[in-house]
Design an enzyme around this catalytic site. Structure first.
Site, PDB file in Angstrom:
ATOM      1  N   GLN A 189     -55.255  24.773  77.873  1.00  0.00           N
ATOM      2  CA  GLN A 189     -56.150  23.618  78.765  1.00  0.00           C
ATOM      3  C   GLN A 189     -55.496  22.710  79.471  1.00  0.00           C
ATOM      4  O   GLN A 189     -55.884  21.667  80.088  1.00  0.00           O
ATOM      5  CB  GLN A 189     -57.126  23.038  77.970  1.00  0.00           C
ATOM      6  CG  GLN A 189     -58.178  23.926  77.101  1.00  0.00           C
ATOM      7  CD  GLN A 189     -59.044  24.535  78.105  1.00  0.00           C
ATOM      8  OE1 GLN A 189     -59.452  24.347  79.049  1.00  0.00           O
ATOM      9  NE2 GLN A 189     -59.861  25.745  77.737  1.00  0.00           N
ATOM     10  N   LYS A 217     -57.402  30.737  83.376  1.00  0.00           N
ATOM     11  CA  LYS A 217     -57.778  29.441  83.577  1.00  0.00           C
ATOM     12  C   LYS A 217     -57.092  28.612  84.318  1.00  0.00           C
ATOM     13  O   LYS A 217     -57.647  27.441  84.655  1.00  0.00           O
ATOM     14  CB  LYS A 217     -57.604  28.715  82.043  1.00  0.00           C
ATOM     15  CG  LYS A 217     -58.363  29.465  80.757  1.00  0.00           C
ATOM     16  CD  LYS A 217     -58.204  28.613  79.742  1.00  0.00           C
ATOM     17  CE  LYS A 217     -58.408  29.323  78.281  1.00  0.00           C
ATOM     18  NZ  LYS A 217     -59.853  29.571  77.994  1.00  0.00           N
ATOM     19  N   HIS A 255     -57.924  25.355  68.804  1.00  0.00           N
ATOM     20  CA  HIS A 255     -58.676  26.339  69.001  1.00  0.00           C
ATOM     21  C   HIS A 255     -58.265  27.600  68.129  1.00  0.00           C
ATOM     22  O   HIS A 255     -57.236  27.651  67.647  1.00  0.00           O
ATOM     23  CB  HIS A 255     -58.221  26.932  70.368  1.00  0.00           C
ATOM     24  CG  HIS A 255     -58.941  28.249  70.947  1.00  0.00           C
ATOM     25  ND1 HIS A 255     -58.581  29.285  70.562  1.00  0.00           N
ATOM     26  CD2 HIS A 255     -59.984  28.277  72.010  1.00  0.00           C
ATOM     27  CE1 HIS A 255     -59.564  30.225  71.593  1.00  0.00           C
ATOM     28  NE2 HIS A 255     -60.152  29.466  72.462  1.00  0.00           N
ATOM     29  N   CYS A 312     -64.864  28.353  69.964  1.00  0.00           N
ATOM     30  CA  CYS A 312     -63.670  29.024  68.933  1.00  0.00           C
ATOM     31  C   CYS A 312     -62.924  27.904  68.306  1.00  0.00           C
ATOM     32  O   CYS A 312     -61.649  27.719  68.486  1.00  0.00           O
ATOM     33  CB  CYS A 312     -62.731  29.842  70.027  1.00  0.00           C
ATOM     34  SG  CYS A 312     -63.374  30.890  70.681  1.00  0.00           S
ATOM     35  N   ASP A 346     -49.832  24.590  72.780  1.00  0.00           N
ATOM     36  CA  ASP A 346     -50.962  25.513  73.316  1.00  0.00           C
ATOM     37  C   ASP A 346     -51.228  25.017  74.583  1.00  0.00           C
ATOM     38  O   ASP A 346     -52.004  23.722  74.577  1.00  0.00           O
ATOM     39  CB  ASP A 346     -51.962  25.846  72.378  1.00  0.00           C
ATOM     40  CG  ASP A 346     -53.206  26.398  72.971  1.00  0.00           C
ATOM     41  OD1 ASP A 346     -53.242  26.419  74.070  1.00  0.00           O
ATOM     42  OD2 ASP A 346     -54.250  26.658  72.190  1.00  0.00           O
TER      43      ASP A 346
HETATM   44  N1  PMP Z   1     -56.240  27.625  73.241  1.00  0.00           N
HETATM   45  C1  PMP Z   1     -57.022  26.931  73.817  1.00  0.00           C
HETATM   46  C2  PMP Z   1     -57.195  25.412  73.637  1.00  0.00           C
HETATM   47  C3  PMP Z   1     -58.129  27.358  74.633  1.00  0.00           C
HETATM   48  O1  PMP Z   1     -59.237  26.768  75.108  1.00  0.00           O
HETATM   49  C4  PMP Z   1     -58.077  28.688  74.843  1.00  0.00           C
HETATM   50  C5  PMP Z   1     -59.319  29.483  75.686  1.00  0.00           C
HETATM   51  N2  PMP Z   1     -60.363  29.144  75.454  1.00  0.00           N
HETATM   52  C6  PMP Z   1     -57.151  29.628  74.211  1.00  0.00           C
HETATM   53  C7  PMP Z   1     -56.106  28.808  73.194  1.00  0.00           C
HETATM   54  C8  PMP Z   1     -57.279  31.181  74.282  1.00  0.00           C
HETATM   55  O2  PMP Z   1     -56.834  31.462  75.428  1.00  0.00           O
HETATM   56  P1  PMP Z   1     -56.949  32.834  75.904  1.00  0.00           P
HETATM   57  O3  PMP Z   1     -58.150  33.388  75.529  1.00  0.00           O
HETATM   58  O4  PMP Z   1     -56.781  33.017  77.374  1.00  0.00           O
HETATM   59  O5  PMP Z   1     -55.657  33.800  75.111  1.00  0.00           O
END
Ligand code: PMP
Length: 416
Positions: A210, A233, A130, A373, A207
């Site tokens: 998910q 999430k 991401h 993203c 990270d």
């Molecule tokens: N890493 C991954 C794999 C994600 O899916 C996301 C959120 N879409 C993020 C990081 C970023 O998370 P946040 O927007 O809650 O900081």
């Protein structure tokens, strides 16, 4: 003919009653929410925990010399303890509250990265990251002279472990890898990655945005040095999240943000810093949100992460099979439900994913469309964007049917 699973892992109808949002309709239709990878819904217990804080013991933490401030501090620190237990961290001091995964990764990139990276060092990322696990590393690479290297994925959407082995040299100082891809759903072998990285003296940041909502996470079994997660999430409030860090690493790291709370003594000449985790929590923290995250952890723990995972495997297996019925569909990522989290990205012929999402919205079905993203991954998949359906503990096989039926209609509507 695909047989519809009787969802046995979880009593989903009962779970749905815990989520007030499912009482509403959208556009006169039942809400079919298939976008939990973007953000999950919140059970009443989480909403109540935040409300109770504001109604009964709203006060700042760690400084008030009166009862309700003590209650606020106790609840905030109890939430930290709950998050620590949830990921099996060895101590509650290893948990820093953040606004989410993005802030947690930035904290490590700026604090650990700034102190430990120099010219000639390498930061190893993967092609399925991401943006929030790419951009902070680019920013710190620019400042330190370190280089970014990228582990590619295989054509079936898994991490190319042979390439990882080749790229993992003694120049690598940090490996930053997603536990579960937010596009492919791929579950990465993070334990193996940590083991190999440690052999060359690199640290590993996982990270978990998910993963933490969907699988049992044990940071000690994984063996990672840092683990980032987002509360919103995993049934918790927006603005909540956490970074797990090995205590000795956190202790050796310089502060990320400066201000109140994170100090011990301040003079104009010199400031000394608080112990971890407070050294990394400058200013008034997101108290209500942290308490809400604690309530989310209670909620998920009570249901059981193993059962949530089993439910999602069942649901994803059914969805993967049923989606094959849709004309001209391309599904991205691993074929086996056991290899993936609750995410299915797809495209249908040349129908733009945004058009698909808009069409589905008219049926009360919420999916995500776009690059998620993950623009480098989109480039690897040779697409500008995909549609994405993502599942969670409150989704049902009937909702998979509703999705597939609406996609059939979309194919007709767009004349394919
Ligand atoms: N890493 C991954 C794999 C994600 O899916 C996301 C959120 N879409 C993020 C990081 C970023 O998370 P946040 O927007 O809650 O900081």
């Amino acid at each position: 003919m695909v047989t519809k699973p009787k969802v046995q892992a979880l009593d989903v109808e009962k779970i749905r009653q815990d989520f007030p949002i499912f009482q509403r309709t959208v556009r006169g239709k039942r809400l079919v929410y298939l976008d939990s990878a973007a953000t999950s819904h919140k059970p009443k217990s989480v909403i109540d925990a935040e409300r109770e804080f504001y109604e009964r013991f709203n006060a700042n933490v760690h400084r008030g010399a009166y009862l309700i401030a003590e209650e606020a501090t106790a609840a905030y620190e109890a939430a930290r303890e709950k998050v620590a237990k949830f990921v099996n961290a060895p101590c509650k001091e290893c948990i820093v509250f953040t606004r989410g995964t993005t802030e947690a990764i930035n904290l490590v990139a700026y604090s650990w990265g700034w102190a430990n990276l120099k010219e000639g060092d390498e930061i190893l990322l993967t092609e399925m990251e991401h943006h929030s696990n790419i951009v902070p590393w680019q920013l710190i690479a620019e400042r330190t002279g370190a280089k970014i290297k990228v582990v590619p994925i295989t054509d079936d959407g898994l991490l190319d472990i042979d390439a990882f082995d080749r790229l993992l040299t003694e120049r690598v100082k940090i490996v930053a890898v997603t536990h579960v891809s937010n596009v492919l759903g791929t579950i990465n072998p993070v334990q193996e990655i940590c083991c190999k990285a440690h052999e060359v003296g690199a640290v590993v940041l996982v990270d978990g945005a998910q993963a933490a909502p969907h699988l049992p996470v044990d940071v000690q079994a994984i063996g990672c040095d840092f683990y980032a997660l987002s509360g919103h999430k995993m049934c918790g409030p927006t603005g909540s999240g956490a970074l797990y860090g090995r205590k000795e690493l956190l202790e050796a790291m310089p502060p990320f943000l400066g201000g109140g709370e994170m100090i011990r003594t301040v003079t104009f000449e010199r400031t000394t810093f608080n112990d971890v985790p407070y050294k990394f929590e400058a200013g008034t923290p997101a108290i209500a949100q942290a308490i809400g995250l604690g309530a989310a952890v209670d909620y998920l723990t009570k249901i059981g992460m193993e059962r949530i995972r089993a439910h999602e495997i069942e649901l994803v297996a059914y969805a993967l099979e049923r989606l094959q019925e849709v004309d001209d569909i391309t599904i991205y990522g691993a074929a086996l439900p056991e290899q993936r989290g609750g995410v299915i990205a797809f495209n249908i012929g040349d129908i733009h994913p945004h058009d698909l999402a808009t069409f589905l919205d008219a049926h009360g079905i919420c999916i995500r469309a776009g690059h998620h993203c993950a623009q480098p991954l989109m480039r690897r998949l040779n697409v500008a964007a995909t549609a994405r359906a993502s599942f969670y503990l409150y989704n049902t096989p009937d909702e998979v049917d509703a999705l597939v039926e609406a996609l059939h209609q979309a194919v007709k509507f767009f004349g394919r």
